[in-house]
Motif scaffolding. Structure first.
Motif, mmCIF file in Angstrom:
data_model
loop_
_atom_site.group_PDB
_atom_site.id
_atom_site.type_symbol
_atom_site.label_atom_id
_atom_site.label_comp_id
_atom_site.label_asym_id
_atom_site.label_seq_id
_atom_site.Cartn_x
_atom_site.Cartn_y
_atom_site.Cartn_z
ATOM 1 N N ARG A 194 10.093 -21.547 -55.241
ATOM 2 C CA ARG A 194 10.390 -20.182 -54.803
ATOM 3 C C ARG A 194 11.887 -19.967 -54.606
ATOM 4 N NH1 ARG A 194 11.353 -18.451 -49.842
ATOM 5 N NH2 ARG A 194 10.410 -20.286 -48.833
ATOM 6 N N ALA A 210 6.240 -24.200 -63.198
ATOM 7 C CA ALA A 210 6.740 -22.894 -62.757
ATOM 8 C C ALA A 210 7.781 -22.331 -63.724
ATOM 9 C CB ALA A 210 7.340 -23.018 -61.363
ATOM 10 N N ARG A 248 16.711 -20.700 -64.080
ATOM 11 C CA ARG A 248 15.556 -21.434 -64.583
ATOM 12 C C ARG A 248 15.892 -22.893 -64.904
ATOM 13 N NH1 ARG A 248 13.470 -18.172 -62.293
ATOM 14 N NH2 ARG A 248 11.848 -16.677 -62.895
ATOM 15 N N ARG A 299 13.536 -19.677 -58.011
ATOM 16 C CA ARG A 299 13.243 -18.385 -58.648
ATOM 17 C C ARG A 299 14.043 -17.262 -58.012
ATOM 18 N NH1 ARG A 299 7.745 -20.217 -58.818
ATOM 19 N NH2 ARG A 299 7.369 -19.130 -56.851
ATOM 20 N N GLU A 300 14.244 -17.326 -56.704
ATOM 21 C CA GLU A 300 14.985 -16.263 -56.013
ATOM 22 C C GLU A 300 16.442 -16.186 -56.457
ATOM 23 O OE1 GLU A 300 14.411 -17.092 -51.891
ATOM 24 O OE2 GLU A 300 12.385 -16.229 -51.824
ATOM 25 N N ILE A 310 10.602 -23.889 -64.746
ATOM 26 C CA ILE A 310 11.955 -24.292 -64.348
ATOM 27 C C ILE A 310 12.211 -25.703 -64.861
ATOM 28 C CG2 ILE A 310 13.490 -24.760 -62.398
ATOM 29 C CD1 ILE A 310 11.685 -22.775 -60.785
#
Length: 491
Positions: free
Chosen positions: A100, A130, A108, A103-104, A132
Motif C-alpha cells: 500500500r 501487486a 511500481r 502504491r501511494e 510491483i
C-alpha cells in the motif's frame, strides 16, 4: 521473482538429497571453514570478548523482559523525528502495508537492502502479485534473485554457488532485469563485482522507493542502524525519496550505550572485521538530507508468542551474525535450503518452529536438524543456548503441551509419528525410577549381546540408518563396581 519456501519437504528428506550434491558440499565446506577461521582470529584480538558476550546477552534479556515499554518508546521517538510507524501482526499484514505504501507513491519499482524480515514474510512475491517489482541490491541477494533461487545462508545467501555458476547466471539473466552483463564476462571476482556494480548503479539512480530492514533500532532516539560491507545499503538508504523499513520487534535496543556493545559483537562474529565498512544510521527525516518520507513497519509474526516461552525466548536475542551456521556440521553437509526457511542452520532450527509453530511436517522436523554438539552455543555472540532450546522443542513435538499462538494459550497435541519414541521414553523413565528393573535389563542385554542386530527394526530403523548401534559391554558399570569395589564399601 525469486523462489519460495512453500511446499518444501521435511528436513530429513531435503537433507538426504542435498548431502548427495558433491559440488554443494564442496562450496559449503570451503566457504564456512574460511569464514569461521577468520572469525576466530578477529575474536581472539579482544581480551574482553567473554564480557562483551555476557553484556550483549544481558542487554537483550533486559530488553525482551520490557519489550512493550521499549517499543512504545521507539514509536514515540520515530514519530517525533518525522517518521511514521506501522504495526504488523503477521507476514500478510506486513506485506499489505508495504504494498500500500509503495502504491501511494505512484511507483511500481523498489530497490531493496538485504533484509531477513522481508525474506521471512515473502515480500518480493507479495509485491510481484501487486504489480510491483523489487530489486535486490546486495550482491549475494542479486545472484539469488537473478537465478530464481533461494538464500541458503544468513550472511552469504549465495554461498551454495561458485564463481562459474555466478558468471553463467549473470550472462543469462542480467539483461532480463536491467543492464546486461558485459560481453565475454569471466568468472574472475573483480569482473563479476564490476558487472554487478554497473547493473545496480542504474537501479540506484532511478529508484524513488527503497525497502530495507535494520540490524538495530535505538528506542530513546528512534534511530535505525544498518551495517553492511558493499555500500549498496548506503545508496538505498539515502538516494530514494521514500524509505520503508520492515524490522522485527526484537531488534530494538534501549540506548546508544547498549548499541555500542553490539557494534563490537556483530562485525567480528559475522564478517570477521573489527567494524563494518558501512554503518548507516538514520533518525526520522531531515530536510535536504536523505529520503523525504520514512515508514517503519514493526513486524511481530510469532515473536510475541516466542517471547511467552521462557526457554525458547532466548532465540530472540539473535543478531543474525551467522556464526552458528559456519561451525555446524549438519549445516555444512546439508546446506541452507534443507531448512525450508529464511533462517537456516542452528538458529533457524530453533527460531522457525517458534515463529511458525510445529504443525507442519517440515517445522516439526527442524528441532532434530542437529547433532547437539554445542559448537553453535560456543560461538554465539549473545550466548543463545541453542542445544537447550532444541531439546525443549523436541519435547514439544513429541509430548505436545502448552504454547501461545497469536497471543492465545493453547495445548498442542503430540506430533504424529512419535508414538514409539514416547513409549521408549516412558519405558526408560520407569527403568530409571526402579533400580532393580534397570539392573535386570542391563544384565539381560549383556548376556544376549551376541544376538543383537547391527540395525534396529521398525521405528528404530531411521536412527540406525545414519549411525552404528553401540555395542553392549559384557558387564555393566554397576556390576563392575560391585565386583571390583564392593569389598571397600563394606569396610
Amino acid at each position: 521473482m525469486s523462489g519460495t519456501y512453500l511446499g518444501m519437504p521435511a528436513f530429513p528428506a531435503a537433507a538426504a538429497s542435498s548431502t548427495q550434491d558433491a559440488r554443494l558440499r564442496g562450496n559449503l565446506r570451503h566457504a564456512t571453514h574460511t569464514i569461521r577461521d577468520k572469525r576466530a582470529k578477529a575474536v581472539a584480538e579482544l581480551d574482553d570478548w567473554a564480557r562483551l558476550r555476557a553484556a550483549g546477552a544481558a542487554v537483550k534479556d533486559r530488553t525482551l523482559r520490557h519489550l512493550d515499554h521499549y517499543l512504545e518508546q521507539l514509536e514515540e521517538s520515530v514519530t517525533a523525528a518525522g517518521g511514521q510507524v506501522h504495526w504488523a501482526a503477521d507476514a500478510a499484514e506486513a506485506n499489505a502495508i508495504v504494498a500500500r505504501l509503495v502504491r501511494e507513491t505512484g511507483e511500481r519499482e523498489v530497490v531493496k537492502v538485504k533484509s531477513m524480515a522481508t525474506q521471512e514474510t515473502g515480500l518480493n512475491r507479495a509485491l510481484a502479485e501487486a504489480g510491483i517489482s523489487a530489486y535486490e541490491t546486495d550482491l549475494a541477494e542479486l545472484i539469488v534473485q537473478l537465478g530464481d533461487d533461494l538464500p541458503s545462508h544468513i550472511l552469504v545467501p549465495a554461498i551454495h554457488r561458485n564463481r562459474g555458476e555466478i558468471r553463467d547466471i549473470f550472462r543469462e539473466q542480467m539483461a532480463r532485469w536491467g543492464r546486461p552483463a558485459p560481453e565475454n564476462l569471466s568468472d574472475a571476482p573483480a569482473e563479476l563485482a564490476e558487472a554487478a556494480r554497473l547493473h545496480l548503479r542504474e537501479k540506484f539512480l532511478t529508484a524513488k522507493v527503497a525497502v530495507s530492514g535494520a540490524n538495530f533500532m535505538v528506542a530513546d532516539t528512534g534511530t535505525l542502524v544498518v551495517v553492511e560491507s558493499e555500500g549498496n545499503g548506503r545508496m538505498c538508504l539515502t538516494l530514494p525519496e521514500t524509505l520503508i523499513s520492515v524490522v522485527g520487534i526484537e531488534k530494538v535496543v534501549p540506548t546508544w550505550q547498549d548499541l555500542e556493545i553490539f557494534l563490537q559483537l556483530l562485525p567480528r562474529s559475522s564478517t570477521a572485521e573489527r567494524m563494518n565498512p558501512y554503518t548507516s544510521m538514520w533518525t526520522g527525516t531531515t530536510d535536504g538530507d536523505g529520503p523525504r518520507t520514512f515508514h517503519l513497519v514493526l513486524l511481530d509474526n510469532g515473536r510475541t508468542d516466542t517471547l511467552a516461552d521462557t526457554v525458547g525466548r532466548q532465540a530472540l536475542r539473535c543478531i543474525r551474525c551467522s556464526a552458528c551456521l559456519n561451525v555446524c556440521p549438519v549445516y555444512e553437509r546439508a546446506g541452507g535450503h534443507a531448512y525450508g526457511s529464511a533462517y537456516p542452520g542452528p538458529i533457524g532450527a530453533i527460531l522457525t518452529p517458534q515463529l511458525r509453530g510445529t504443525a507442519s511436517e517440515l517445522d516439526a522436523s527442524l528441532p532434530y536438524a542437529s547433532s547437539l554438539c554445542g559448537a553453535c552455543y560456543e560461538v554465539c555472540p549473545v550466548a543463545i543456548d541453542i542445544p537447550e532450546v532444541l531439546v525443549h522443542l523436541r519435547e514439544r513435538v513429541v509430548q505436545g503441551g502448552r504454547v501461545t499462538r497469536r497471543g492465545v494459550k493453547t495445548v498442542l497435541k503430540p506430533a504424529k509419528g512419535h508414538a514409539a519414541e514416547r513409549a521408549a521414553m516412558r519405558a526408560a523413565g520407569f527403568a530409571f525410577d526402579h533400580p532393580g528393573a534397570l539392573r535386570a535389563g542391563q544384565r539381560l542385554a549383556a548376556r544376549t549381546r551376541r544376538l543383537h542386530p547391527r540395525r534396529l527394526p521398525g521405528p528404530g530403523r531411521a536412527w540406525t540408518d545414519t549411525r552404528d548401534l553401540p555395542p553392549v559391554p559384557a558387564e555393566s558399570f554397576r556390576d563392575w563396581w560391585r565386583r571390583t569395589r564392593g569389598e571397600e564399601r563394606t569396610k
